[in-house]
Write a protein that holds these residues in place. Structure first.
Motif, PDB file in Angstrom:
ATOM      1  N   VAL A 180     -10.247  11.049   0.289  1.00 49.61           N
ATOM      2  CA  VAL A 180      -9.108  11.089  -0.630  1.00 49.61           C
ATOM      3  C   VAL A 180      -9.597  10.868  -2.068  1.00 49.61           C
ATOM      4  O   VAL A 180      -9.198  11.571  -2.996  1.00 49.61           O
ATOM      5  N   LEU A 215      -4.689  10.135   4.116  1.00 46.40           N
ATOM      6  CA  LEU A 215      -4.250   8.870   3.518  1.00 46.40           C
ATOM      7  C   LEU A 215      -3.253   8.147   4.425  1.00 46.40           C
ATOM      8  O   LEU A 215      -3.346   6.937   4.635  1.00 46.40           O
ATOM      9  N   LEU A 270      -7.541   3.892  -8.406  1.00 43.67           N
ATOM     10  CA  LEU A 270      -7.989   4.360  -7.084  1.00 43.67           C
ATOM     11  C   LEU A 270      -9.284   3.676  -6.642  1.00 43.67           C
ATOM     12  O   LEU A 270      -9.414   3.272  -5.482  1.00 43.67           O
ATOM     13  N   VAL A 298       0.846  -1.205   0.000  1.00 42.49           N
ATOM     14  CA  VAL A 298       0.000   0.000   0.000  1.00 42.49           C
ATOM     15  C   VAL A 298       0.877   1.251   0.000  1.00 42.49           C
ATOM     16  O   VAL A 298       0.524   2.274  -0.581  1.00 42.49           O
ATOM     17  N   TYR A 341       0.674   7.883  -5.522  1.00 41.26           N
ATOM     18  CA  TYR A 341      -0.377   8.914  -5.404  1.00 41.26           C
ATOM     19  C   TYR A 341       0.257  10.280  -5.098  1.00 41.26           C
ATOM     20  O   TYR A 341      -0.118  11.305  -5.676  1.00 41.26           O
ATOM     21  N   GLU A 363      -3.534  14.209   1.143  1.00 40.68           N
ATOM     22  CA  GLU A 363      -2.768  12.990   1.355  1.00 40.68           C
ATOM     23  C   GLU A 363      -2.584  12.674   2.840  1.00 40.68           C
ATOM     24  O   GLU A 363      -2.252  11.556   3.188  1.00 40.68           O
ATOM     25  N   MET A 416     -10.436   7.473   3.471  1.00 41.45           N
ATOM     26  CA  MET A 416     -10.070   7.055   2.106  1.00 41.45           C
ATOM     27  C   MET A 416     -11.089   7.608   1.097  1.00 41.45           C
ATOM     28  O   MET A 416     -10.717   8.019  -0.008  1.00 41.45           O
ATOM     29  N   THR A 465      -4.979   6.764   7.307  1.00 41.54           N
ATOM     30  CA  THR A 465      -5.710   5.565   6.867  1.00 41.54           C
ATOM     31  C   THR A 465      -4.775   4.358   6.873  1.00 41.54           C
ATOM     32  O   THR A 465      -5.138   3.273   7.350  1.00 41.54           O
ATOM     33  N   ILE A 466      -3.555   4.571   6.377  1.00 41.46           N
ATOM     34  CA  ILE A 466      -2.569   3.483   6.333  1.00 41.46           C
ATOM     35  C   ILE A 466      -2.271   2.988   7.752  1.00 41.46           C
ATOM     36  O   ILE A 466      -2.211   1.783   8.004  1.00 41.46           O
ATOM     37  N   PHE A 521       0.474   4.469  -2.415  1.00 38.96           N
ATOM     38  CA  PHE A 521       0.225   5.822  -1.941  1.00 38.96           C
ATOM     39  C   PHE A 521       1.443   6.736  -2.201  1.00 38.96           C
ATOM     40  O   PHE A 521       1.277   7.953  -2.335  1.00 38.96           O
TER      41      PHE A 521
END
Lengths: 67, 280
Positions: free
Chosen positions: B170, B127, B215, B84, B91, B124, B167, B130-131, B88
């Motif tokens: 995002v 993001l 995405l 992931v 991204y 971001e 997410m 989220t990770i 990202f």
């Protein structure tokens, strides 16, 4: 750029993709190597394909000369 | 692999067309046909192409190639079940590419679009949070491990709904015509892509098609799980339509408000992560 040049670059990129895919299927190269070739060659193929087929044989428009 | 790359591009473009159509129908307009974005790509690839005199020629062309290349890489990372973090990272790299699009042209509209792209990098931050939330549950950031975790424990959408919402934000920030689409705002003509026309714009559309596909696919894969391709496409479509509803019913925020909302979402997520860690 001349139309022939665009065609040659586009063909080279397409051949690189096909060769990488064939080599991966045959087990000569690992999948990540084929993917690396795609990542480089696919954008080149897309842009030069478009440059090749949009190449005008007639009179050009007046180009935008910037601000 | 080649077929999947090409079909992902066209599916992404088709989804962008569906996005426009759904927005139009909600706003009681007929809207363009759903294949409009595919037609756009083909149309631009036939148009006269040159590089503006004020542009940095090398950067102007290179960013188009890099834009398509990084989303090809993202597609392979997602389909091969990679990390992931790489996804990202790509991204975030896209933000730099957007910035490059804008600055390379020498146009004030493009430059403002590029600057806004950097401002919108705040999208971001949720993001990363989220990770962190995903890692706390799955103890891995490898997509194939996350999918395997969900096969046993159920979708992460139900286990960590705030992370799924982050997410979603995002994704929303990446959708055109959305509340966070400040990089393509109409007062900037077409924002960072104003001066990329003809073949360059066609390349940019290919990049957008791939980005949309990747995405949506990644969001379904990470928060719901792996299914047969027809089910994945149906779930991606459902997700897309929900995003279209939000885009259709909410005005575009000013750059300041956009950053504020995304920062608040991040703050909420950080509090949620701290609470998770404390409870664990």
């Amino acid at each position: 750029m001349r139309r022939e040049t665009a065609f040659k670059v586009m063909s080279a990129a397409a051949l690189a993709c096909i060769a990488a895919w064939t080599a991966m299927i045959a087990g000569w190269i690992p999948a990540f190597a084929a993917m690396a070739v795609f990542i480089v060659a696919f954008p080149v193929f897309v842009i030069f394909l478009a440059l090749w087929w949009m190449y005008s044989q007639g009179k050009e428009d007046i180009p935008f000369i910037g601000y | 692999m080649i077929g999947y790359l090409v079909s992902a591009t066209f599916t992404g473009l088709l989804m962008l067309g569906i996005h426009r159509k759904v927005i139009a129908r909600i706003q009681k307009r007929p809207g363009p046909p759903i294949w409009q974005e595919i037609l756009h790509t083909l149309k631009f690839s036939f148009k006269s192409t040159w590089v503006p005199a004020t542009a940095s020629r090398t950067l102007f062309i290179a960013v188009v190639l890099i834009g398509i290349g990084i989303w090809c890489a993202a597609l392979f990372v997602v389909t091969e079940g990679g990390s992931v973090l790489i996804l990202f990272g790509i991204y975030m790299l896209h933000k730099i590419v957007e910035h490059g699009y804008g600055l390379s042209s020498g146009s004030p509209y493009g430059k403002f679009g590029g600057v806004r792209s950097v401002i919108s990098a705040t999208s971001e931050i949720p993001l990363f949070v989220t990770i962190a939330a995903i890692y706390l549950f799955t103890h891995s950031l490898i997509i194939s491990d996350i999918v395997a975790y969900q096969a046993v424990h159920g979708p992460l959408l139900l286990s960590v709904p705030p992370a799924a919402v982050a997410m979603y934000l995002v994704l929303l920030s990446k959708m055109p015509y959305g509340p966070f689409s400040i990089v393509e705002s109409k007062e900037l003509v077409s924002g960072y892509k104003t001066e990329h026309f003809g073949v360059w714009r066609a390349g940019l559309e290919v990049c957008n098609g791939l980005k949309t596909y990747v995405l949506l696919y990644a969001a379904v894969l990470i928060f719901i799980g792996q299914f047969p391709i027809w089910a994945m496409l149906a779930l991606m479509l459902a997700l897309l339509v929900s995003l279209s509803f939000v885009c259709a019913l909410s005005p575009m925020l000013s750059p300041y408000d956009s950053v504020t909302v995304q920062t608040l979402a991040t703050a909420f997520m950080i509090v949620y992560i701290i609470a998770l860690v404390v409870m664990a």
